[in-house]
Design a protein around this motif. Structure first.
Motif, PDB file in Angstrom:
ATOM      1  N   UNK A   1       3.499  10.088   5.902  1.00  0.00           N
ATOM      2  CA  UNK A   1       3.783   9.925   7.334  1.00  0.00           C
ATOM      3  C   UNK A   1       2.636   9.231   8.051  1.00  0.00           C
ATOM      4  N   UNK A   2       1.403   9.612   7.709  1.00  0.00           N
ATOM      5  CA  UNK A   2       0.236   9.014   8.347  1.00  0.00           C
ATOM      6  C   UNK A   2       0.166   7.521   8.036  1.00  0.00           C
ATOM      7  N   UNK A   3       0.390   7.159   6.791  1.00  0.00           N
ATOM      8  CA  UNK A   3       0.343   5.743   6.432  1.00  0.00           C
ATOM      9  C   UNK A   3       1.435   4.960   7.157  1.00  0.00           C
ATOM     10  N   UNK A   4       2.647   5.503   7.195  1.00  0.00           N
ATOM     11  CA  UNK A   4       3.754   4.832   7.876  1.00  0.00           C
ATOM     12  C   UNK A   4       3.419   4.637   9.354  1.00  0.00           C
ATOM     13  N   UNK A   5       2.878   5.657   9.998  1.00  0.00           N
ATOM     14  CA  UNK A   5       2.547   5.567  11.419  1.00  0.00           C
ATOM     15  C   UNK A   5       1.431   4.552  11.670  1.00  0.00           C
TER      16      UNK A   5
ATOM     17  N   UNK B   1      13.401   0.996   7.487  1.00  0.00           N
ATOM     18  CA  UNK B   1      13.932   0.155   6.415  1.00  0.00           C
ATOM     19  C   UNK B   1      12.835  -0.213   5.426  1.00  0.00           C
ATOM     20  N   UNK B   2      11.662  -0.627   5.928  1.00  0.00           N
ATOM     21  CA  UNK B   2      10.527  -0.943   5.050  1.00  0.00           C
ATOM     22  C   UNK B   2      10.182   0.258   4.178  1.00  0.00           C
ATOM     23  N   UNK B   3      10.133   1.412   4.805  1.00  0.00           N
ATOM     24  CA  UNK B   3       9.781   2.641   4.107  1.00  0.00           C
ATOM     25  C   UNK B   3      10.810   2.968   3.025  1.00  0.00           C
ATOM     26  N   UNK B   4      12.079   2.941   3.362  1.00  0.00           N
ATOM     27  CA  UNK B   4      13.137   3.282   2.401  1.00  0.00           C
ATOM     28  C   UNK B   4      13.205   2.296   1.248  1.00  0.00           C
TER      29      UNK B   4
ATOM     30  N   UNK C   1       2.762   0.968  11.074  1.00  0.00           N
ATOM     31  CA  UNK C   1       3.948   0.560  11.826  1.00  0.00           C
ATOM     32  C   UNK C   1       5.073   0.087  10.913  1.00  0.00           C
ATOM     33  N   UNK C   2       5.265   0.760   9.794  1.00  0.00           N
ATOM     34  CA  UNK C   2       6.377   0.417   8.908  1.00  0.00           C
ATOM     35  C   UNK C   2       7.678   0.894   9.541  1.00  0.00           C
TER      36      UNK C   2
ATOM     37  N   UNK D   1       0.835  -1.209   0.000  1.00  0.00           N
ATOM     38  CA  UNK D   1       0.000   0.000   0.000  1.00  0.00           C
ATOM     39  C   UNK D   1       0.868   1.256   0.000  1.00  0.00           C
ATOM     40  N   UNK D   2       1.954   1.229   0.763  1.00  0.00           N
ATOM     41  CA  UNK D   2       2.845   2.380   0.814  1.00  0.00           C
ATOM     42  C   UNK D   2       3.493   2.622  -0.554  1.00  0.00           C
TER      43      UNK D   2
END
Length: 106
Positions: free
Chosen positions: A51-55, A62-65, A58-59, A15-16
């Motif tokens: 930022x809202x999706x990551x928060x 590392x998952x985000x990058x 709980x990514x 999704x991210x």
């Protein structure tokens, strides 16, 4: 776009990636950004959504990058992005990965 709050890491990462891809394509088109000029700066609304999706998901950093890197590489084929973006993102990934003592960078 709609994203739920209860999901596993694989679903949250997918999704991210979808969110990052669509926000970047929109920004490239809206701002008519020339090839090789986009260096990773999303507009404030896009940053808030990410930022809202990551928060909520709980990514990890590392998952985000890694998700961002995958989408940026894919988009780079059709609309070249700044090479500085990839260098900076690789440095982020390297610093967030847990390294064993034998592979640590000094």
């Amino acid at each position: 776009m709609a994203f739920g709050s209860e999901k596993n890491v694989q679903v949250a990462t997918q999704e991210y990636k979808y969110l990052v891809r669509n926000l970047l394509l929109h920004q490239l088109e809206k701002e008519k950004i020339e090839p090789y000029f986009w260096k990773g700066e999303f507009d404030p609304l896009a940053q808030t959504l990410m930022r809202q999706h990551v928060a909520q998901s709980n990514l990890t950093p590392t998952d985000q990058s890694l998700a961002e890197f995958a989408e940026f590489v894919d988009i780079h084929y059709d609309h070249p992005l700044s090479f500085t973006l990839f260098k900076d993102l690789m440095e982020q990934i390297i610093h967030t990965l847990p390294l064993s003592n034998s592979y640590q960078v000094h």
